[in-house]
Design a protein around this motif. Structure first.
Motif, PDB file in Angstrom:
ATOM      1  N   ILE A 180       0.846  -1.184   0.000  1.00 23.06           N
ATOM      2  CA  ILE A 180       0.000   0.000   0.000  1.00 23.06           C
ATOM      3  C   ILE A 180       0.884   1.238   0.000  1.00 23.06           C
ATOM      4  O   ILE A 180       1.799   1.357   0.823  1.00 23.06           O
ATOM      5  N   ALA A 181       0.643   2.139  -0.927  1.00 24.57           N
ATOM      6  CA  ALA A 181       1.276   3.458  -0.918  1.00 24.57           C
ATOM      7  C   ALA A 181       0.323   4.428  -0.240  1.00 24.57           C
ATOM      8  O   ALA A 181      -0.899   4.318  -0.389  1.00 24.57           O
ATOM      9  N   PHE A 182       0.860   5.398   0.493  1.00 21.52           N
ATOM     10  CA  PHE A 182       0.004   6.339   1.206  1.00 21.52           C
ATOM     11  C   PHE A 182       0.792   7.609   1.502  1.00 21.52           C
ATOM     12  O   PHE A 182       1.990   7.705   1.196  1.00 21.52           O
ATOM     13  N   VAL A 183       0.127   8.574   2.101  1.00 23.15           N
ATOM     14  CA  VAL A 183       0.707   9.892   2.347  1.00 23.15           C
ATOM     15  C   VAL A 183       0.818  10.134   3.848  1.00 23.15           C
ATOM     16  O   VAL A 183      -0.122   9.867   4.607  1.00 23.15           O
ATOM     17  N   LYS A 184       1.998  10.635   4.266  1.00 28.98           N
ATOM     18  CA  LYS A 184       2.226  11.033   5.649  1.00 28.98           C
ATOM     19  C   LYS A 184       2.799  12.455   5.675  1.00 28.98           C
ATOM     20  O   LYS A 184       3.514  12.846   4.757  1.00 28.98           O
ATOM     21  N   PRO A 185       2.497  13.207   6.740  1.00 28.93           N
ATOM     22  CA  PRO A 185       3.115  14.536   6.859  1.00 28.93           C
ATOM     23  C   PRO A 185       4.622  14.405   7.030  1.00 28.93           C
ATOM     24  O   PRO A 185       5.126  13.456   7.625  1.00 28.93           O
ATOM     25  N   SER A 186       5.343  15.365   6.478  1.00 27.59           N
ATOM     26  CA  SER A 186       6.787  15.422   6.679  1.00 27.59           C
ATOM     27  C   SER A 186       7.093  16.677   7.484  1.00 27.59           C
ATOM     28  O   SER A 186       6.193  17.332   8.007  1.00 27.59           O
ATOM     29  N   SER A 187       8.359  17.025   7.608  1.00 26.12           N
ATOM     30  CA  SER A 187       8.720  18.192   8.398  1.00 26.12           C
ATOM     31  C   SER A 187       8.133  19.456   7.775  1.00 26.12           C
ATOM     32  O   SER A 187       7.982  19.553   6.564  1.00 26.12           O
ATOM     33  N   GLY A 188       7.790  20.429   8.613  1.00 28.19           N
ATOM     34  CA  GLY A 188       7.184  21.649   8.113  1.00 28.19           C
ATOM     35  C   GLY A 188       5.764  21.406   7.646  1.00 28.19           C
ATOM     36  O   GLY A 188       4.982  20.727   8.303  1.00 28.19           O
ATOM     37  N   LYS A 189       5.436  21.934   6.469  1.00 28.44           N
ATOM     38  CA  LYS A 189       4.076  21.836   5.948  1.00 28.44           C
ATOM     39  C   LYS A 189       3.958  20.831   4.808  1.00 28.44           C
ATOM     40  O   LYS A 189       2.914  20.761   4.150  1.00 28.44           O
ATOM     41  N   GLY A 190       4.999  20.070   4.550  1.00 29.37           N
ATOM     42  CA  GLY A 190       4.983  19.154   3.428  1.00 29.37           C
ATOM     43  C   GLY A 190       4.369  17.809   3.760  1.00 29.37           C
ATOM     44  O   GLY A 190       4.085  17.481   4.918  1.00 29.37           O
ATOM     45  N   THR A 191       4.148  17.007   2.721  1.00 29.58           N
ATOM     46  CA  THR A 191       3.732  15.612   2.869  1.00 29.58           C
ATOM     47  C   THR A 191       4.552  14.773   1.901  1.00 29.58           C
ATOM     48  O   THR A 191       4.996  15.259   0.853  1.00 29.58           O
ATOM     49  N   ASP A 192       4.740  13.500   2.252  1.00 34.35           N
ATOM     50  CA  ASP A 192       5.534  12.601   1.419  1.00 34.35           C
ATOM     51  C   ASP A 192       4.837  11.262   1.249  1.00 34.35           C
ATOM     52  O   ASP A 192       3.919  10.906   1.992  1.00 34.35           O
ATOM     53  N   ILE A 193       5.288  10.507   0.242  1.00 30.79           N
ATOM     54  CA  ILE A 193       4.743   9.190  -0.077  1.00 30.79           C
ATOM     55  C   ILE A 193       5.532   8.121   0.676  1.00 30.79           C
ATOM     56  O   ILE A 193       6.758   8.143   0.709  1.00 30.79           O
ATOM     57  N   TRP A 194       4.812   7.194   1.278  1.00 28.80           N
ATOM     58  CA  TRP A 194       5.385   6.038   1.966  1.00 28.80           C
ATOM     59  C   TRP A 194       4.743   4.779   1.413  1.00 28.80           C
ATOM     60  O   TRP A 194       3.682   4.830   0.784  1.00 28.80           O
ATOM     61  N   THR A 195       5.377   3.640   1.655  1.00 32.58           N
ATOM     62  CA  THR A 195       4.785   2.348   1.319  1.00 32.58           C
ATOM     63  C   THR A 195       4.875   1.424   2.525  1.00 32.58           C
ATOM     64  O   THR A 195       5.738   1.581   3.389  1.00 32.58           O
ATOM     65  N   VAL A 196       3.973   0.439   2.567  1.00 35.00           N
ATOM     66  CA  VAL A 196       3.948  -0.527   3.662  1.00 35.00           C
ATOM     67  C   VAL A 196       3.210  -1.769   3.174  1.00 35.00           C
ATOM     68  O   VAL A 196       2.347  -1.692   2.288  1.00 35.00           O
ATOM     69  N   ARG A 197       3.566  -2.913   3.701  1.00 37.91           N
ATOM     70  CA  ARG A 197       2.766  -4.114   3.469  1.00 37.91           C
ATOM     71  C   ARG A 197       1.474  -3.996   4.257  1.00 37.91           C
ATOM     72  O   ARG A 197       1.443  -3.350   5.318  1.00 37.91           O
ATOM     73  N   PRO A 198       0.377  -4.583   3.817  1.00 34.20           N
ATOM     74  CA  PRO A 198      -0.892  -4.406   4.535  1.00 34.20           C
ATOM     75  C   PRO A 198      -0.861  -4.956   5.958  1.00 34.20           C
ATOM     76  O   PRO A 198      -1.666  -4.538   6.796  1.00 34.20           O
ATOM     77  N   MET A 199       0.073  -5.860   6.272  1.00 33.66           N
ATOM     78  CA  MET A 199       0.207  -6.359   7.644  1.00 33.66           C
ATOM     79  C   MET A 199       0.980  -5.393   8.519  1.00 33.66           C
ATOM     80  O   MET A 199       1.131  -5.614   9.719  1.00 33.66           O
ATOM     81  N   GLY A 200       1.530  -4.309   7.923  1.00 32.67           N
ATOM     82  CA  GLY A 200       2.258  -3.303   8.687  1.00 32.67           C
ATOM     83  C   GLY A 200       3.763  -3.436   8.618  1.00 32.67           C
ATOM     84  O   GLY A 200       4.474  -2.665   9.258  1.00 32.67           O
ATOM     85  N   ARG A 201       4.288  -4.364   7.840  1.00 25.58           N
ATOM     86  CA  ARG A 201       5.727  -4.542   7.739  1.00 25.58           C
ATOM     87  C   ARG A 201       6.289  -3.821   6.518  1.00 25.58           C
ATOM     88  O   ARG A 201       5.570  -3.506   5.584  1.00 25.58           O
ATOM     89  N   GLY A 202       7.610  -3.578   6.564  1.00 29.15           N
ATOM     90  CA  GLY A 202       8.283  -2.974   5.425  1.00 29.15           C
ATOM     91  C   GLY A 202       7.956  -1.509   5.215  1.00 29.15           C
ATOM     92  O   GLY A 202       7.937  -1.031   4.072  1.00 29.15           O
ATOM     93  N   LEU A 203       7.714  -0.774   6.292  1.00 27.86           N
ATOM     94  CA  LEU A 203       7.398   0.648   6.170  1.00 27.86           C
ATOM     95  C   LEU A 203       8.584   1.386   5.548  1.00 27.86           C
ATOM     96  O   LEU A 203       9.696   1.355   6.083  1.00 27.86           O
ATOM     97  N   THR A 204       8.355   2.055   4.412  1.00 31.41           N
ATOM     98  CA  THR A 204       9.428   2.686   3.641  1.00 31.41           C
ATOM     99  C   THR A 204       8.995   4.063   3.153  1.00 31.41           C
ATOM    100  O   THR A 204       7.897   4.223   2.608  1.00 31.41           O
ATOM    101  N   ARG A 205       9.894   5.033   3.316  1.00 34.02           N
ATOM    102  CA  ARG A 205       9.630   6.369   2.791  1.00 34.02           C
ATOM    103  C   ARG A 205      10.119   6.449   1.354  1.00 34.02           C
ATOM    104  O   ARG A 205      11.265   6.119   1.047  1.00 34.02           O
ATOM    105  N   VAL A 206       9.252   6.904   0.454  1.00 34.72           N
ATOM    106  CA  VAL A 206       9.558   6.944  -0.970  1.00 34.72           C
ATOM    107  C   VAL A 206      10.059   8.316  -1.410  1.00 34.72           C
ATOM    108  O   VAL A 206      10.982   8.421  -2.216  1.00 34.72           O
ATOM    109  N   THR A 207       9.441   9.396  -0.909  1.00 27.86           N
ATOM    110  CA  THR A 207       9.850  10.743  -1.279  1.00 27.86           C
ATOM    111  C   THR A 207      10.303  11.515  -0.046  1.00 27.86           C
ATOM    112  O   THR A 207       9.948  11.165   1.083  1.00 27.86           O
ATOM    113  N   SER A 208      11.079  12.566  -0.257  1.00 24.98           N
ATOM    114  CA  SER A 208      11.600  13.384   0.849  1.00 24.98           C
ATOM    115  C   SER A 208      11.583  14.856   0.454  1.00 24.98           C
ATOM    116  O   SER A 208      12.615  15.519   0.388  1.00 24.98           O
ATOM    117  N   TYR A 209      10.394  15.376   0.188  1.00 24.17           N
ATOM    118  CA  TYR A 209      10.284  16.768  -0.219  1.00 24.17           C
ATOM    119  C   TYR A 209      10.235  17.723   0.973  1.00 24.17           C
ATOM    120  O   TYR A 209      10.627  18.877   0.864  1.00 24.17           O
TER     121      TYR A 209
END
Length: 442
Positions: A180-209
């Motif tokens: 699953i790809a999804f959006v999380k807030p990043s530092s400041g006012k930005g947001t970035d794309i993350w990915t995770v397995r649906p069981m909650g494993r393998g949490l990975t940040r894809v972008t760093s804007y």
């Protein structure tokens, strides 16, 4: 009789996976079973499953308990299984194999599936054999063995076993082979794309804007290798494409509005662009520039979603005054409105093209509905507190991910096309939103 075939355990150096196909008392075809559940049909049958206490020596009890806990957590995502505590069944097992089990107490307790684990000494943490039995016939549904198990392998072992068990019971096991790809807030006012397995494993940040922009609306390619998204900068929108490693490529399009990009099965990208005074949906060329319009009615057209054939598109148009869901042939023709009233957004068409999940405004909150394109029936699949939005069908067309504020903070949840009780996907600290479900790359 036991047959064992060996192959490399993917992702962990030197580990060996042993496939155990247990045949009881010489019965041919013990892997063949009538025990099954129709997850695509309108009903949602429940099967009772017991995980027996692992058989393990003193040195293996700690990893045995950990593996059992991981399997239990995985199985809790499968709404057609009811986990029954082993303490509810009188008597004790004599071992983990069929000839060592008295199935009568389990049958009397209406248990459908019995799972056993047997650990033996070996390299690293030792060797483990996992079996799932159909209680009524005493046949093996799934049998798997792993030699030289390491602690790092345990989550993968749990996922693989549960994937094969789901496949044996339903014909599909893709839940455990997806992301699953999804959006999380990043530092400041930005947001970035993350990915995770649906069981909650393998949490990975894809972008760093971070403060440089807001990465939103991610969508997987049909092969699970790329993510397309909108990057909102201080003055304009941009198209972002991440290809599985490194920094995403960013494309400037001839408009300040780049909304809800989506992949087609052939790898093309469709996106809503405001090129002629209003938003229409365009196919992009190989250079990621606007090509032909595939939805350009009198209203604003946004949020395309495609089935696995690439022929049918669901989308949102406000041509009748308020946003409603439409479907159309990508090759041409006009769109057909499928929602009759209200404020409807965020469509996700199932891979088989039979269902469309979407968000409907209900008072001061939003809820997820599913529309059957064959019957015209509309079913509400989420309820309760909070607001539910951005549904996304899993590649198997059975599960649906969505974002919800039901816990107070916006998080990602998983339900089914029938509206099973939602289960939260672990996504780390902070809110999570805009899920997009895709397969793991093969």
């Amino acid at each position: 009789m036991t047959m064992r075939a060996t192959k490399r355990f993917t992702g962990v150096l030197g580990a060996v996976v042993l496939l155990v196909a247990c045949l009881l008392s010489g019965q041919a075809g013990a892997q063949q079973t009538s025990l099954a559940v129709d997850i695509q049909g309108p009903g949602q049958a429940k099967m009772n499953l017991v995980m027996a206490r692992p058989f393990a020596g003193g040195g293996q009890m700690s990893p045995a308990d950990k593996l059992q806990d991981l399997i239990n957590k995985d199985l809790q995502f499968l709404p057609f299984l009811q986990l029954v505590p082993p303490s509810n069944i009188p008597g004790q097992l004599g071992g983990a194999k069929a000839e060592q089990i008295d199935f009568k107490p389990f049958s009397l307790a209406k248990v459908d599936v019995l799972v056993t684990a047997n650990w033996t000494p070996g390299t690293n943490l030792g060797n483990v054999e996992l079996r799932a039995f159909e209680v009524y016939s005493q046949k093996v549904l799934v049998g798997k063995g792993y030699d030289g198990v390491t602690d790092a392998q345990l989550p993968d072992i749990a996922d693989r076993f549960c994937m094969e068990l789901m496949a044996a019971l339903t014909g599909q096991g893709g839940f455990f082979n997806s992301q699953i790809a999804f959006v999380k807030p990043s530092s400041g006012k930005g947001t970035d794309i993350w990915t995770v397995r649906p069981m909650g494993r393998g949490l990975t940040r894809v972008t760093s804007y971070n403060d440089l922009g807001m990465a939103v609306s991610p969508a997987w390619s049909f092969d699970g290798r790329r993510i397309v998204f909108t990057l909102i900068g201080s003055r304009s929108h941009y198209l972002g494409v991440w290809s599985g490693g490194g920094k995403p490529q960013v494309y400037t399009l001839p408009t300040t509005n780049v909304v809800s990009p989506r992949f087609l099965p052939d790898g093309q990208i469709a996106v809503s662009l405001s090129l002629r005074g209003k938003a229409d949906i365009y196919l992009l060329t190989g250079g990621q520039q606007p090509g032909r319009a595939i939805a350009s009615g009198p209203g604003i057209d946004v949020s395309p979603s495609f089935d696995a054939s690439g022929r049918t598109m669901a989308y949102v148009s406000d041509e009748t005054g308020s946003p409603n869901i439409y479907v159309k042939d990508v090759g041409g023709g006009s769109g057909r409105r499928i929602t009759s009233s209200g404020y409807n957004t965020n469509p996700s068409i199932s891979p088989d093209g039979k269902l469309v999940a979407f968000t409907k405004q209900m008072g001061g909150a939003q809820k997820v509905f599913v529309h059957d394109l064959g019957t015209g029936q509309e079913t509400q699949v989420t309820s309760g507190g909070g607001s539910d939005e951005n549904p996304s069908f899993a590649p198997d067309g059975y599960f649906i991910a969505f974002a919800s504020t039901r816990s107070g903070q916006k998080k990602i949840y998983v339900t089914t096309r029938h509206g099973a009780p939602p289960v939260m996907v672990p996504t780390g600290d902070g809110p999570a939103q805009m899920p997009s479900w895709g397969p793991l790359p093969q």
